[in-house]
Scaffold this motif. Structure first.
Motif, mmCIF file in Angstrom:
data_model
loop_
_atom_site.group_PDB
_atom_site.id
_atom_site.type_symbol
_atom_site.label_atom_id
_atom_site.label_comp_id
_atom_site.label_asym_id
_atom_site.label_seq_id
_atom_site.Cartn_x
_atom_site.Cartn_y
_atom_site.Cartn_z
ATOM 1 N N UNK A 119 0.552 -1.570 0.156
ATOM 2 C CA UNK A 119 -0.063 -0.186 0.307
ATOM 3 C C UNK A 119 1.072 1.217 0.326
ATOM 4 N N UNK A 120 1.805 1.207 0.524
ATOM 5 C CA UNK A 120 3.246 2.266 0.859
ATOM 6 C C UNK A 120 3.586 2.621 -0.614
ATOM 7 N N UNK A 121 3.564 1.355 -1.598
ATOM 8 C CA UNK A 121 4.276 1.652 -2.613
ATOM 9 C C UNK A 121 2.720 1.811 -4.144
ATOM 10 N N UNK A 122 2.195 1.421 -3.675
ATOM 11 C CA UNK A 122 1.278 1.845 -4.503
ATOM 12 C C UNK A 122 0.635 2.988 -4.040
ATOM 13 N N UNK A 123 1.051 4.162 -3.151
ATOM 14 C CA UNK A 123 0.344 5.279 -2.632
ATOM 15 C C UNK A 123 1.411 6.480 -3.160
ATOM 16 N N UNK A 124 2.621 5.805 -4.075
ATOM 17 C CA UNK A 124 2.574 6.740 -4.815
ATOM 18 C C UNK A 124 2.520 6.685 -6.006
ATOM 19 N N UNK A 125 1.836 5.788 -6.829
ATOM 20 C CA UNK A 125 1.868 5.618 -7.937
ATOM 21 C C UNK A 125 1.373 4.587 -8.458
ATOM 22 N N UNK A 126 0.223 4.556 -9.595
ATOM 23 C CA UNK A 126 0.117 2.919 -10.149
ATOM 24 C C UNK A 126 1.601 2.117 -10.481
ATOM 25 N N UNK A 127 1.474 0.311 -10.122
ATOM 26 C CA UNK A 127 2.865 -0.313 -10.254
ATOM 27 C C UNK A 127 2.290 -1.378 -11.492
ATOM 28 N N UNK A 128 3.219 -1.684 -11.907
ATOM 29 C CA UNK A 128 2.967 -3.361 -12.442
ATOM 30 C C UNK A 128 3.020 -4.247 -11.597
ATOM 31 N N UNK A 129 2.658 -5.359 -11.814
ATOM 32 C CA UNK A 129 3.024 -6.641 -10.573
ATOM 33 C C UNK A 129 4.339 -6.594 -10.532
ATOM 34 N N UNK A 130 5.214 -6.414 -11.794
ATOM 35 C CA UNK A 130 6.118 -6.980 -12.459
ATOM 36 C C UNK A 130 7.610 -6.398 -11.321
ATOM 37 N N UNK A 131 6.782 -4.840 -10.806
ATOM 38 C CA UNK A 131 7.597 -4.363 -10.001
ATOM 39 C C UNK A 131 7.900 -4.020 -8.448
ATOM 40 N N UNK A 132 6.044 -4.095 -8.732
ATOM 41 C CA UNK A 132 6.107 -5.108 -7.016
ATOM 42 C C UNK A 132 6.583 -6.252 -6.613
ATOM 43 N N UNK A 171 -5.440 -3.867 -13.409
ATOM 44 C CA UNK A 171 -5.819 -4.081 -14.402
ATOM 45 C C UNK A 171 -4.633 -4.410 -15.075
ATOM 46 N N UNK A 172 -5.829 -5.472 -16.427
ATOM 47 C CA UNK A 172 -4.936 -5.577 -17.413
ATOM 48 C C UNK A 172 -4.534 -5.347 -18.359
ATOM 49 N N UNK A 173 -3.235 -5.799 -18.249
ATOM 50 C CA UNK A 173 -1.894 -5.323 -20.087
ATOM 51 C C UNK A 173 -1.188 -5.759 -20.328
ATOM 52 N N UNK A 174 -1.725 -7.179 -21.137
ATOM 53 C CA UNK A 174 -0.508 -7.368 -21.850
ATOM 54 C C UNK A 174 -0.897 -8.824 -20.665
ATOM 55 N N UNK A 175 0.444 -9.223 -20.346
ATOM 56 C CA UNK A 175 0.994 -10.334 -19.944
ATOM 57 C C UNK A 175 0.758 -9.603 -18.070
ATOM 58 N N UNK A 176 1.084 -8.444 -17.982
ATOM 59 C CA UNK A 176 1.024 -8.048 -16.453
ATOM 60 C C UNK A 176 -0.147 -7.854 -16.353
ATOM 61 N N UNK A 177 -0.622 -7.171 -14.786
ATOM 62 C CA UNK A 177 -1.277 -6.308 -14.562
ATOM 63 C C UNK A 177 -1.065 -5.267 -13.525
ATOM 64 N N UNK A 178 -1.278 -4.252 -13.535
ATOM 65 C CA UNK A 178 -0.997 -2.791 -13.151
ATOM 66 C C UNK A 178 -2.311 -2.102 -12.077
ATOM 67 N N UNK A 179 -1.671 -2.528 -11.060
ATOM 68 C CA UNK A 179 -2.004 -1.916 -9.615
ATOM 69 C C UNK A 179 -2.122 -0.547 -8.818
ATOM 70 N N UNK A 180 -3.242 -0.424 -9.148
ATOM 71 C CA UNK A 180 -3.318 1.451 -8.276
ATOM 72 C C UNK A 180 -3.702 1.557 -6.517
ATOM 73 N N UNK A 181 -4.128 2.085 -5.470
ATOM 74 C CA UNK A 181 -4.820 2.727 -4.562
ATOM 75 C C UNK A 181 -6.807 2.804 -5.288
ATOM 76 N N UNK A 182 -7.423 2.457 -4.917
ATOM 77 C CA UNK A 182 -8.748 2.545 -5.686
ATOM 78 C C UNK A 182 -9.122 3.907 -5.452
ATOM 79 N N UNK A 183 -9.926 4.558 -6.265
ATOM 80 C CA UNK A 183 -10.084 5.770 -6.249
ATOM 81 C C UNK A 183 -11.249 6.489 -4.426
ATOM 82 N N UNK A 184 -11.324 5.184 -4.171
ATOM 83 C CA UNK A 184 -12.365 5.237 -2.764
ATOM 84 C C UNK A 184 -11.522 4.987 -2.249
ATOM 85 N N UNK A 185 -10.369 4.631 -1.829
ATOM 86 C CA UNK A 185 -9.660 3.770 -0.920
ATOM 87 C C UNK A 185 -9.572 4.446 0.269
ATOM 88 N N UNK A 186 -9.640 6.111 0.517
ATOM 89 C CA UNK A 186 -9.055 7.274 1.512
ATOM 90 C C UNK A 186 -10.315 7.221 1.706
#
Length: 116
Positions: free
Chosen positions: A50-63, A90-105
């Motif tokens: 969650x801390x890592x995703x707080x900065x921006x959307x991340x690919x599963x590979x980055x995580x 959200x899936x893009x190609x073979x990877x999934x990109x994750x982000x904090x949901x807009x309503x998380x806060x």
């Protein structure tokens, strides 16, 4: 300097959004939904994600690279986070990109306010 102005405007926008009551923007959460959120928050790896995703959307590979986790372990944690509604993917190609949901806060604030 421009970067700081954009950040300030974003904060002002968030405050304006929060001026609408949380009850108007979030439906009543059930005890089971609240428990899912707490489950998502009760693990050190998920907190780190969650801390890592707080900065921006991340690919599963980055995580995977940043957190030094195996792919099955990351998938397990991401399923719990996504099931809680705090994270979206959200899936893009073979990877999934994750982000904090807009309503998380709003969801987290609502839960804390309701329980306290």
């Amino acid at each position: 300097m421009h970067k700081h102005i954009d950040k300030y405007l974003s904060m002002v926008h968030n405050i304006a959004r929060w001026s609408i009551t949380v009850e108007e923007t979030i439906m009543e959460l059930t005890n089971a939904e609240i428990a899912k959120v707490f489950k998502a928050l009760c693990d050190e790896n998920r907190i780190q994600i969650l801390r890592f995703l707080g900065k921006s959307e991340k690919c599963a590979c980055q995580l995977l690279e940043k957190l030094n986790l195996t792919q099955p372990t990351l998938s397990y944690h991401m399923k719990i986070l996504c099931d809680s509604g705090i994270v979206t993917g959200r899936k893009e190609g073979k990877w999934i990109y994750y982000q904090l949901s807009p309503q998380a806060n709003e969801t987290l604030v609502r839960i804390v306010n309701e329980l306290l």
